[in-house]
Design a protein around this motif. Structure first.
Motif, PDB file in Angstrom:
ATOM      1  N   LEU A   1       4.560  27.657  -5.200  1.00 29.62           N
ATOM      2  CA  LEU A   1       5.474  26.512  -5.184  1.00 29.62           C
ATOM      3  C   LEU A   1       4.722  25.199  -5.034  1.00 29.62           C
ATOM      4  O   LEU A   1       5.090  24.183  -5.629  1.00 29.62           O
ATOM      5  CB  LEU A   1       6.460  26.653  -4.013  1.00 29.62           C
ATOM      6  N   ALA A   2       3.691  25.250  -4.231  1.00 31.19           N
ATOM      7  CA  ALA A   2       2.905  24.030  -4.031  1.00 31.19           C
ATOM      8  C   ALA A   2       2.290  23.577  -5.335  1.00 31.19           C
ATOM      9  O   ALA A   2       2.164  22.388  -5.609  1.00 31.19           O
ATOM     10  CB  ALA A   2       1.818  24.275  -2.990  1.00 31.19           C
ATOM     11  N   ARG A   3       1.958  24.540  -6.165  1.00 30.51           N
ATOM     12  CA  ARG A   3       1.305  24.192  -7.435  1.00 30.51           C
ATOM     13  C   ARG A   3       2.292  23.578  -8.426  1.00 30.51           C
ATOM     14  O   ARG A   3       1.898  23.032  -9.440  1.00 30.51           O
ATOM     15  CB  ARG A   3       0.599  25.422  -8.011  1.00 30.51           C
ATOM     16  N   GLN A   4       3.571  23.696  -8.117  1.00 25.76           N
ATOM     17  CA  GLN A   4       4.568  23.077  -9.004  1.00 25.76           C
ATOM     18  C   GLN A   4       4.717  21.574  -8.732  1.00 25.76           C
ATOM     19  O   GLN A   4       5.406  20.863  -9.458  1.00 25.76           O
ATOM     20  CB  GLN A   4       5.941  23.728  -8.795  1.00 25.76           C
ATOM     21  N   ILE A   5       4.120  21.139  -7.658  1.00 22.83           N
ATOM     22  CA  ILE A   5       4.280  19.725  -7.297  1.00 22.83           C
ATOM     23  C   ILE A   5       3.619  18.846  -8.359  1.00 22.83           C
ATOM     24  O   ILE A   5       2.547  19.177  -8.870  1.00 22.83           O
ATOM     25  CB  ILE A   5       3.641  19.447  -5.916  1.00 22.83           C
ATOM     26  N   ASP A   6       4.280  17.773  -8.686  1.00 25.52           N
ATOM     27  CA  ASP A   6       3.756  16.802  -9.649  1.00 25.52           C
ATOM     28  C   ASP A   6       2.314  16.448  -9.283  1.00 25.52           C
ATOM     29  O   ASP A   6       2.041  16.026  -8.167  1.00 25.52           O
ATOM     30  CB  ASP A   6       4.652  15.555  -9.570  1.00 25.52           C
ATOM     31  N   PRO A   7       1.402  16.637 -10.213  1.00 25.15           N
ATOM     32  CA  PRO A   7      -0.015  16.377  -9.871  1.00 25.15           C
ATOM     33  C   PRO A   7      -0.311  14.918  -9.530  1.00 25.15           C
ATOM     34  O   PRO A   7      -1.358  14.608  -8.976  1.00 25.15           O
ATOM     35  CB  PRO A   7      -0.772  16.813 -11.116  1.00 25.15           C
ATOM     36  N   THR A   8       0.632  14.026  -9.873  1.00 28.55           N
ATOM     37  CA  THR A   8       0.381  12.616  -9.494  1.00 28.55           C
ATOM     38  C   THR A   8       1.087  12.263  -8.178  1.00 28.55           C
ATOM     39  O   THR A   8       1.086  11.114  -7.762  1.00 28.55           O
ATOM     40  CB  THR A   8       0.896  11.652 -10.581  1.00 28.55           C
ATOM     41  N   ALA A   9       1.714  13.269  -7.547  1.00 29.46           N
ATOM     42  CA  ALA A   9       2.524  12.966  -6.349  1.00 29.46           C
ATOM     43  C   ALA A   9       1.689  12.284  -5.271  1.00 29.46           C
ATOM     44  O   ALA A   9       0.487  12.535  -5.140  1.00 29.46           O
ATOM     45  CB  ALA A   9       3.122  14.250  -5.804  1.00 29.46           C
TER      46      ALA A   9
ATOM     47  N   TYR B   1       0.851  -1.189   0.000  1.00 34.30           N
ATOM     48  CA  TYR B   1       0.000   0.000   0.000  1.00 34.30           C
ATOM     49  C   TYR B   1       0.883   1.233   0.000  1.00 34.30           C
ATOM     50  O   TYR B   1       2.054   1.168   0.342  1.00 34.30           O
ATOM     51  CB  TYR B   1      -0.923   0.010   1.220  1.00 34.30           C
ATOM     52  N   ASP B   2       0.290   2.311  -0.367  1.00 31.62           N
ATOM     53  CA  ASP B   2       1.044   3.557  -0.423  1.00 31.62           C
ATOM     54  C   ASP B   2       0.036   4.699  -0.387  1.00 31.62           C
ATOM     55  O   ASP B   2      -1.159   4.499  -0.593  1.00 31.62           O
ATOM     56  CB  ASP B   2       1.863   3.602  -1.735  1.00 31.62           C
ATOM     57  N   ASP B   3       0.542   5.896  -0.148  1.00 24.05           N
ATOM     58  CA  ASP B   3      -0.371   7.036  -0.160  1.00 24.05           C
ATOM     59  C   ASP B   3      -0.966   7.189  -1.561  1.00 24.05           C
ATOM     60  O   ASP B   3      -0.313   6.887  -2.557  1.00 24.05           O
ATOM     61  CB  ASP B   3       0.374   8.320   0.206  1.00 24.05           C
ATOM     62  N   ALA B   4      -2.174   7.695  -1.595  1.00 24.88           N
ATOM     63  CA  ALA B   4      -2.861   7.811  -2.884  1.00 24.88           C
ATOM     64  C   ALA B   4      -2.313   9.002  -3.676  1.00 24.88           C
ATOM     65  O   ALA B   4      -1.760   9.950  -3.115  1.00 24.88           O
ATOM     66  CB  ALA B   4      -4.351   7.986  -2.644  1.00 24.88           C
ATOM     67  N   SER B   5      -2.496   8.907  -4.974  1.00 24.35           N
ATOM     68  CA  SER B   5      -2.054  10.001  -5.836  1.00 24.35           C
ATOM     69  C   SER B   5      -2.941  11.227  -5.631  1.00 24.35           C
ATOM     70  O   SER B   5      -4.152  11.126  -5.428  1.00 24.35           O
ATOM     71  CB  SER B   5      -2.150   9.553  -7.290  1.00 24.35           C
ATOM     72  N   SER B   6      -2.307  12.386  -5.736  1.00 20.91           N
ATOM     73  CA  SER B   6      -3.078  13.631  -5.624  1.00 20.91           C
ATOM     74  C   SER B   6      -4.153  13.732  -6.688  1.00 20.91           C
ATOM     75  O   SER B   6      -5.167  14.389  -6.510  1.00 20.91           O
ATOM     76  CB  SER B   6      -2.134  14.830  -5.756  1.00 20.91           C
ATOM     77  N   ARG B   7      -3.880  13.058  -7.788  1.00 22.78           N
ATOM     78  CA  ARG B   7      -4.853  13.139  -8.885  1.00 22.78           C
ATOM     79  C   ARG B   7      -6.201  12.541  -8.520  1.00 22.78           C
ATOM     80  O   ARG B   7      -7.199  12.821  -9.149  1.00 22.78           O
ATOM     81  CB  ARG B   7      -4.310  12.397 -10.097  1.00 22.78           C
TER      82      ARG B   7
ATOM     83  N   PRO C   1       8.281  -0.766 -11.087  1.00 15.06           N
ATOM     84  CA  PRO C   1       8.182  -0.236  -9.732  1.00 15.06           C
ATOM     85  C   PRO C   1       6.746   0.186  -9.450  1.00 15.06           C
ATOM     86  O   PRO C   1       6.011   0.552 -10.365  1.00 15.06           O
ATOM     87  CB  PRO C   1       9.104   0.980  -9.752  1.00 15.06           C
ATOM     88  N   ILE C   2       6.344   0.130  -8.197  1.00 10.04           N
ATOM     89  CA  ILE C   2       4.965   0.463  -7.866  1.00 10.04           C
ATOM     90  C   ILE C   2       4.663   1.890  -8.319  1.00 10.04           C
ATOM     91  O   ILE C   2       5.443   2.792  -8.099  1.00 10.04           O
ATOM     92  CB  ILE C   2       4.721   0.292  -6.357  1.00 10.04           C
ATOM     93  N   PRO C   3       3.567   2.056  -8.994  1.00  9.18           N
ATOM     94  CA  PRO C   3       3.250   3.410  -9.464  1.00  9.18           C
ATOM     95  C   PRO C   3       3.063   4.340  -8.266  1.00  9.18           C
ATOM     96  O   PRO C   3       2.592   3.919  -7.229  1.00  9.18           O
ATOM     97  CB  PRO C   3       1.929   3.229 -10.201  1.00  9.18           C
ATOM     98  N   SER C   4       3.451   5.551  -8.468  1.00 10.83           N
ATOM     99  CA  SER C   4       3.346   6.502  -7.385  1.00 10.83           C
ATOM    100  C   SER C   4       1.875   6.697  -7.025  1.00 10.83           C
ATOM    101  O   SER C   4       1.109   7.269  -7.784  1.00 10.83           O
ATOM    102  CB  SER C   4       3.953   7.824  -7.822  1.00 10.83           C
ATOM    103  N   GLY C   5       1.509   6.187  -5.885  1.00  6.52           N
ATOM    104  CA  GLY C   5       0.145   6.371  -5.411  1.00  6.52           C
ATOM    105  C   GLY C   5      -0.902   5.795  -6.319  1.00  6.52           C
ATOM    106  O   GLY C   5      -2.014   6.272  -6.370  1.00  6.52           O
ATOM    107  N   SER C   6      -0.593   4.784  -7.010  1.00 11.06           N
ATOM    108  CA  SER C   6      -1.551   4.105  -7.881  1.00 11.06           C
ATOM    109  C   SER C   6      -2.116   5.028  -8.937  1.00 11.06           C
ATOM    110  O   SER C   6      -3.170   4.762  -9.492  1.00 11.06           O
ATOM    111  CB  SER C   6      -2.719   3.525  -7.084  1.00 11.06           C
ATOM    112  N   GLY C   7      -1.438   6.089  -9.207  1.00 11.97           N
ATOM    113  CA  GLY C   7      -2.037   7.042 -10.127  1.00 11.97           C
ATOM    114  C   GLY C   7      -1.311   7.134 -11.451  1.00 11.97           C
ATOM    115  O   GLY C   7      -1.596   8.005 -12.258  1.00 11.97           O
ATOM    116  N   LEU C   8      -0.382   6.212 -11.646  1.00  9.59           N
ATOM    117  CA  LEU C   8       0.481   6.316 -12.827  1.00  9.59           C
ATOM    118  C   LEU C   8      -0.320   6.337 -14.119  1.00  9.59           C
ATOM    119  O   LEU C   8      -0.096   7.153 -14.994  1.00  9.59           O
ATOM    120  CB  LEU C   8       1.453   5.147 -12.837  1.00  9.59           C
TER     121      LEU C   8
END
Lengths: 226, 829
Positions: free
Chosen positions: B209-217, B73-79, B593-600
């Motif tokens: 700056l926060a808005r620069q974060i990868d939207p799938t983070a 498990y992992d944290d969910a994607s921001s998307r 590798p596990i997709p980042s937050g299942s949002g890949l």
């Protein structure tokens, strides 16, 4: 009055059947002092156990002060023991972990008496057997004679109708044996029925009647004193 | 009557000091373990209950599914946030995205991993206690920051932090950013009983700056649902969301699941029994461990209770006269049962009070061992203490019942005449109870020794391989970086390689903590082997120190081919290493590798999920070489190296060095990285550091496991010691007769020790085949990396040790009783 009629006791294992008592018929009056004699293995202790409601006969009837107890249930026998019987054993059978007074108290514990009443009776009983100065001692701190006197006090304290003594002097020297016999005679004189198993002719002679057993049967009865 | 009972009980207790001490101490130790595991259990199960509306708060967790069940498990994607917000019943949603920052305070720099960019409504969902300022207003302001008390103290000491500037640099980004915010609010640290780390630096998600974060983070995503929303409905809606928007990736399925905040610590992955992870921002544990320790603690308590039963019944002979007299005096069986149960409760009370005192001593030690704060406050935890007390009395009652029934069944006519009381079946029952006591202990001891041996073997093996002095540079392996690192003094070799092979992760894999299998490799006659194929070249096999036992390595950088180890060759179906040479193997590459937050591959369009695995390449190779096993789990770890010029996998830089713990060397590596113009620190791991972390983590678990097993064995041995004392005493007359008839002391010793130790022998006869069958038959079909291996020496060691323990516990009593002169022994009674 104790009335035994055709009492038999047979021990059975898967392969062996042993007859401990056969066709015993006896009547023991209230206040009578009876001695039972006989060689080892003749059934004396078995008879005493039946008389004391610690065991039940295989056959026959037993009238215990008006109650028919040969087929009675354990609970009824327990109640009768509690209310009417005192025991004295050759090996004293005092509880090592209790003091003299507490050992005597055991005979009163199951009778629903108040603590005050129990203390009063214990004091009287110990006084009667001349051991009150040892009330706080433990059995191991007493001589054999003193221990047996405690056992007699325990038998007397509940004011029983019947005292059963199984070779009460067997482990004692002459002087202590005599002292214990005197206590039993005093009890009988006070109206308590006393049945004593003994190997001692001298002590048997102090009873009113001697019953002799052999191979589980009564072979003679001797009326010794009035 | 009570006074008479108490007098008898206490004096009997004092008269039989050894017996009383063994009974009380073993029960006390059993209760101590019960208290410890209960406090542990309570501690683990009461995380995150203090939040307002805790029952309506959830986390969204991305999960990798294996056979339909969550495995990672992992944290969910921001998307996913807008999709979750649209789920019926969701009232509010808020996120925190982690950022590692450096804070410059004049000449001093602080690295702070507990930093989050957060949505402004975070404190509506996860309220905090303000010390200074208004946290809600501050977190909405892009120019402000909210800091926890501990961070304020770290940065400002005793000075007032309000309004003070913080110069912050994001140090993990490829292009670090430096900016300044002012402290807008100071809040209390969170209580320890939450999955979140206690202190955070909150930065506003409203900032540019926060808005620069990868939207799938990955984001810690929390949401609150209406009180009438049922969890089942929520799960169903999330399952539908996952099916619609999260397609499988290379054959691996993912989902996003609503995890109640109360489960965020213990069951963050849902039904992930032994899940255990955590990170900079959160902590988690495994429900399986809690349950395992609770079960083991209960077993120790049962062992102690069995001691109680066996010792109380064995010493029945000593109470026979008392029972006879009381019965002859009119005592009913019921009276005697009550008396003896009362005595049992006296022992229990004594033991429980001792256990409370012992717990005070042991709780800090256990807390230190598992890095937690366990405590028992008699006022605040009155309910728990009372519950434990009642449970203890319940145990005492249960354990005291049989001895009470047995003792009260003595026939006065027999015991008052000096006969030995006989309780039908009591000796047999004691044997059965002792066997029941030792069997699980021997089983556990075998398991614990096997697991320990496995751990040590893996660590030893890992320590002796060349990998031990390696540094893994988790950066793309460019030729310039490789060349620069290769010339640093202390670096012996620099090579590009794919990581995945060289670790001791299989230790945890075999303990069921979750191990990824990246490919199912097909071998001879359709045989299948779960493995992690690792892209390699001639340099990397040298790097790993692999030794050929058949065939060869690749002769050119473009030659395709597979090198397997001996175990892999065997598991692929080849009888010997030579037979594997030239044979085909194939696998489908599923191990991304596990997709980042299942949002890949998130499909926000709502269209059907794309079956991405259809495009996964099937790799077919020929085995060209077989290498020697390295021993232990490493054989299962990376049994398969392949070279394929067409493969496009991420290659990183591996360095073999003289001393991976040399700080000067590590500093030189960092300096070389900085020379490349990189603005952020290099990501590197030392193999030895990894190993030490693994040892530490496993050491905690094994420390508890071993401690419980040893405690159980000691209690059982104490019980055997006490029991042997009684049994030896009861055999005194028999020994006298045998000696009078000519038996030697040695013969009698053998007879008695064998008889006393018989339950332990039977326990071994039961446990050893069970363990052997379990490991070789039941688990035999499991993949090799999920199997424990117990060599013969483990069975011999555990069986031998348990028998030595049994003999040691009984020897002295047998020695004492057989040493008596026959005349003394025959006078016994």
């Amino acid at each position: 009055m104790l009335e035994l009629s055709n009492i038999a006791k047979v021990y059975r294992t898967s392969e062996v059947e042993t007859t401990a008592l056969a066709d015993i018929s006896l009547t023991i009056r209230e206040g009578e002092f009876v001695a039972i004699m006989g060689p080892s293995g003749c059934g004396k202790s078995t008879l005493l156990n039946i008389l004391g409601l610690l065991d039940t006969p295989s056959d026959g009837t037993y009238g215990f002060f008006g109650y028919q107890v040969a087929k009675a249930k354990e609970a009824a026998l327990t109640a009768l023991r509690r209310d009417h019987i005192g025991f004295v054993f050759q090996s004293f059978n005092l509880i090592d972990d209790l003091t003299v007074a507490e050992n005597v108290e055991v005979a009163l514990l199951y009778r629903g008496l108040s603590r005050g009443e129990r203390k009063k009776r214990i004091a009287e009983a110990l006084e009667r057997v001349g051991i009150s100065h040892r009330a706080k001692h433990r059995p191991q701190q007493l001589s054999g004679g003193q221990q047996q006197r405690v056992a007699v006090a325990r038998a007397l304290v509940s004011k029983p109708k019947l005292i059963l003594a199984d070779e009460p002097t067997g482990n004692l020297d002459t002087a202590n044996g005599e002292a214990v016999m005197q206590l039993l005679k005093d009890a009988a004189a006070a109206g308590v029925t006393v049945v004593m198993v003994t190997h001692s002719l001298a002590h048997a002679a102090e009873a009113q009647r001697t019953i002799r057993l052999l191979d589980g049967r009564v072979v003679s009865e001797t009326l010794l004193a009035a | 009557m009570l006074a008479n009972y108490l007098a008898a009980a206490f004096r009997n207790l004092m008269r039989n000091r050894l017996h009383s001490a063994i009974t009380t101490v073993s029960l006390a130790v059993g209760f101590t373990v019960m208290i410890l595991v209960t406090v542990f259990w309570r501690n683990e199960r009461t995380y995150d209950q203090f939040w307002p509306n805790a029952d309506s708060l959830y986390m969204a967790m991305g999960r990798e599914l294996k056979d339909g069940a969550p495995s990672i498990y992992d944290d969910a994607s921001s998307r996913l946030t807008p999709l979750i917000a649209a789920v019926p019943g969701v009232e509010a949603i808020s996120r925190m995205v982690g950022e590692t920052v450096k804070i410059t305070m004049g000449p001093t720099e602080y690295e702070l991993e507990e930093t989050v960019w957060t949505d402004p409504n975070i404190f509506d969902l996860l309220p905090v206690k303000a010390i200074r300022g208004d946290p809600r207003a501050a977190v909405a302001d892009p120019g402000s920051a909210v800091i926890s008390k501990s961070i304020a103290e770290k940065l400002f000491g005793a000075n007032d932090p309000m309004g003070r500037p913080l110069t912050i640099t994001t140090i993990r980004r490829d292009t670090p950013q430096t900016f300044t915010v002012t402290v807008g609010a100071v809040i209390e640290d969170r209580p320890r009983q939450t999955h979140l780390q206690p202190g955070f630096l909150y930065l506003s998600g409203n900032s540019a700056l926060a808005r620069q974060i990868d939207p799938t983070a990955r984001a810690l995503t929390y949401f609150r649902v209406r009180k009438d929303v049922q969890r089942e409905n929520l799960e169903r809606d999330f399952a539908a969301l996952s099916a619609r928007h999260i397609p499988p990736v290379r054959g691996v399925k993912y989902d996003v699941a609503p995890i109640p905040i109360k489960d965020a610590y213990l069951r963050p992955g849902g039904d992930n029994w032994f899940s255990q992870s955590g990170g900079d921002l959160v902590r988690s544990s495994g429900e399986g461990f809690t349950t395992l320790f609770f079960a083991l603690g209960s077993m120790v308590l049962i062992v102690a209770a069995i001691n109680f039963v066996t010792l109380m019944t064995a010493r029945g002979a000593g109470r026979a006269v008392e029972v006879g007299v009381r019965k002859a005096s009119g005592g009913r069986r019921r009276d005697l049962v009550l008396q003896f149960i009362g005595e049992a409760l006296i022992y229990t009370t004594l033991a429980f009070l001792t256990a409370l005192a012992l717990s005070e001593l042991v709780l800090p030690l256990v807390s230190k061992l598992v890095d937690a704060e366990f405590s028992l406050n008699y006022i605040e935890d009155f309910g728990l203490v009372a519950g434990l007390g009642l449970a203890a009395l319940g145990v005492g009652l249960a354990a005291g019942l049989y001895p009470a029934l047995a003792l009260s069944s003595f026939r006065p006519a027999v015991v008052l005449k000096g006969g030995l009381p006989k309780t039908p079946g009591s000796a047999l029952l004691r044997q059965i109870l002792l066997t029941a006591q030792f069997t699980p202990l021997v089983l556990l001891a075998l398991g614990a020794v096997t697991a320990n041996a496995q751990l040590f073997r893996s660590i030893d093996n890992a320590s002796t391989t060349g990998d031990i002095n390696s540094v893994m540079i988790r950066e793309p392996c460019t030729s310039s970086l490789r060349a620069r690192m290769a010339v640093i003094p202390g670096v012996k070799m620099a090579t590009c390689l794919e990581y995945g092979g060289q670790n001791i992760g299989m230790v945890t894999g075999a303990l069921g903590i979750g191990q990824r299998v990246q490919a199912e490799v097909k071998g001879k006659d359709g045989r299948r082997l779960e493995a992690q194929p690792t892209l390699a070249d001639t340099d990397s096999v040298t790097f790993h120190g692999l030794k050929l036992i058949a065939g060869r390595f690749w002769t050119s950088p473009t030659e395709a081919g597979v090198v397997v180890n001996e175990t892999a060759a065997r598991n692929l179906g080849y009888s010997n290493p030579r037979a594997a040479l030239g044979q085909p193997v194939e696998w489908k590459e599923t191990g991304a590798p596990i997709p980042s937050g299942s949002g890949l591959s998130l499909s926000t369009s709502g269209g059907p999920a794309v079956a991405a695995e259809a495009n996964d390449p099937v790799r077919r190779f020929t085995i060209i070489g077989v290498t020697a096993d390295r021993g232990g789990f490493a054989d299962y770890e990376a049994p398969l190296y392949y070279q394929d010029a067409t493969a496009k996998r991420r290659l990183e830089l591996g360095l073999r060095v003289n001393d991976a713990k040399d700080p000067a060397l590590l500093k030189s590596l960092d300096a070389a990285w900085a020379e490349t113009g990189a603005l952020r620190p290099m990501q590197r791991q030392t193999y030895i550091g990894w190993l030490e972390e693994a040892k530490l983590a496993m050491g905690q678990i094994f420390g508890l496991l071993n401690g419980i097993v040893i405690t159980g064995l000691v209690i059982a041995a104490l019980g055997l010691f006490g029991l042997a004392a009684f049994l030896a005493e009861q055999r005194t007359k028999e020994v006298g007769v045998r000696k009078a008839l000519g038996a030697s002391r040695a013969t009698l010793m053998r007879m008695l020790v064998f008889q006393f130790a018989r339950p332990v022998i039977i326990a071994n006869l039961i446990a050893v085949p069970l363990v052997w069958l379990g490991l070789n038959v039941v688990m035999g079909s499991a993949s090799p990396n999920e199997r424990f291996v117990a060599p013969a020496w483990i069975y011999l060691l555990v069986t031998g040790a348990s028998l030595v323990l049994a003999v040691a516990a009984t020897f002295i009593h047998a020695w004492r009783v057989t040493g008596q002169r026959p005349v003394m022994a025959l006078r016994y009674e």
